[in-house]
Scaffold this active site. Structure first.
Site, PDB file in Angstrom:
ATOM      1  N   ASP A   9       1.401  -1.621   6.959  1.00 58.00           N
ATOM      2  CA  ASP A   9       1.099  -1.563   5.534  1.00 58.00           C
ATOM      3  C   ASP A   9       1.443  -2.934   4.951  1.00 58.00           C
ATOM      4  O   ASP A   9       2.173  -3.719   5.566  1.00 58.00           O
ATOM      5  CB  ASP A   9       1.958  -0.469   4.896  1.00 58.00           C
ATOM      6  CG  ASP A   9       1.924  -0.486   3.390  1.00 58.00           C
ATOM      7  OD1 ASP A   9       0.818  -0.456   2.823  1.00 58.00           O
ATOM      8  OD2 ASP A   9       3.012  -0.543   2.782  1.00 58.00           O
ATOM      9  N   ASP A  11       1.958  -3.787   0.936  1.00 54.25           N
ATOM     10  CA  ASP A  11       2.851  -3.777  -0.226  1.00 54.25           C
ATOM     11  C   ASP A  11       4.097  -2.941   0.025  1.00 54.25           C
ATOM     12  O   ASP A  11       4.017  -1.748   0.307  1.00 54.25           O
ATOM     13  CB  ASP A  11       2.107  -3.245  -1.452  1.00 54.25           C
ATOM     14  CG  ASP A  11       0.961  -4.151  -1.856  1.00 54.25           C
ATOM     15  OD1 ASP A  11       1.214  -5.344  -2.079  1.00 54.25           O
ATOM     16  OD2 ASP A  11      -0.186  -3.672  -1.933  1.00 54.25           O
TER      17      ASP A  11
END
Length: 233
Positions: A9, A11
């Site tokens: 991922d 953020d």
């Protein structure tokens, strides 16, 4: 168990970007003359919805109809926010979280593929990678699945399935790295094992089902992460 790819991922996982996203949203609201302002408390709730445009829509749903923007204006507002965010990142607003760069280098040495599965837009991906690595995103990541490439954002598993499809690997050969409950749901629903490193906004999330939860990806945590993955097989 053989791990052939690490899927990250963006953020909150690669970097603590959420405060910069919030600042970019608020700056864009002000530039448009809107009397909107998202506090940290507001944004913590909005982060339960994956995707920037989706957060704007979720926010608008709680406003009187007369105060809502037409969809076309909302899309333009999000594009303006993305540009503002990119400038902030280029100015050095954030750096990589501890251990991220070393883990990716180690994985490269072990001939693993490196991928990204994020609800952020490709311009936001490029902004962060260029700021942190000094090179285009496709020179750091073998595969990038980003933003509007899927119909539904996390917690839907579509973004991880897209990354796996581009890698040409089954889920059992990949390991996901996330920081949030919705990210965990997305990766798990795609069949992946998941390592969690909670971020500023997600420390209180429910991480039931994660293979391992570590404060950072620093090297002293790697043996524990590997052990947890082997036990979860």
């Amino acid at each position: 168990m053989t791990i052939r790819a690490l899927i990250f991922d963006l953020d909150g996982t690669l970097a603590e970007t959420e405060e910069t996203h919030r600042a970019a949203f608020n700056a864009s609201f002000a530039a448009r003359g809107l009397d909107w302002h998202w506090s940290r408390e507001d944004y913590a709730v909005l982060l339960k919805t994956g995707g920037g445009k989706e957060r704007l829509r979720a926010f608008q749903a709680g406003l009187p109809e007369a105060a809502r923007l037409p969809e076309a204006d909302l899309v333009r507002l999000h594009a303006e926010k993305t540009e503002t965010y990119g400038r902030m990142i280029a100015e050095g607003a954030v750096g990589l979280r501890p251990g991220v760069e070393d883990l990716i280098l180690h994985a490269r040495e072990a001939e693993m593929a490196i991928a990204m599965a994020t609800t952020s837009s490709r311009p936001s991906v490029e902004a962060l990678v260029r700021a942190c690595w000094g090179k285009p995103a496709d020179r750091v990541f073998d595969v990038i699945a980003a933003g509007d490439e899927v119909a539904r954002k996390k917690p839907d598993p579509g973004i991880y399935r897209l990354a796996l499809d581009r890698l040409g690997l089954p889920a059992r050969d990949g390991l996901a790295f996330e920081d949030s409950h919705i990210g965990l749901q997305s990766a798990r629903s795609a069949g992946l094992g998941v390592v969690i490193t909670p971020s500023t906004y997600t420390a209180e999330d429910d991480f039931t089902g994660a293979a391992y939860c570590a404060p950072t990806l620093e090297q002293h945590n790697w043996p524990l992460i590997l052990k947890a993955m082997l036990l979860s097989c």
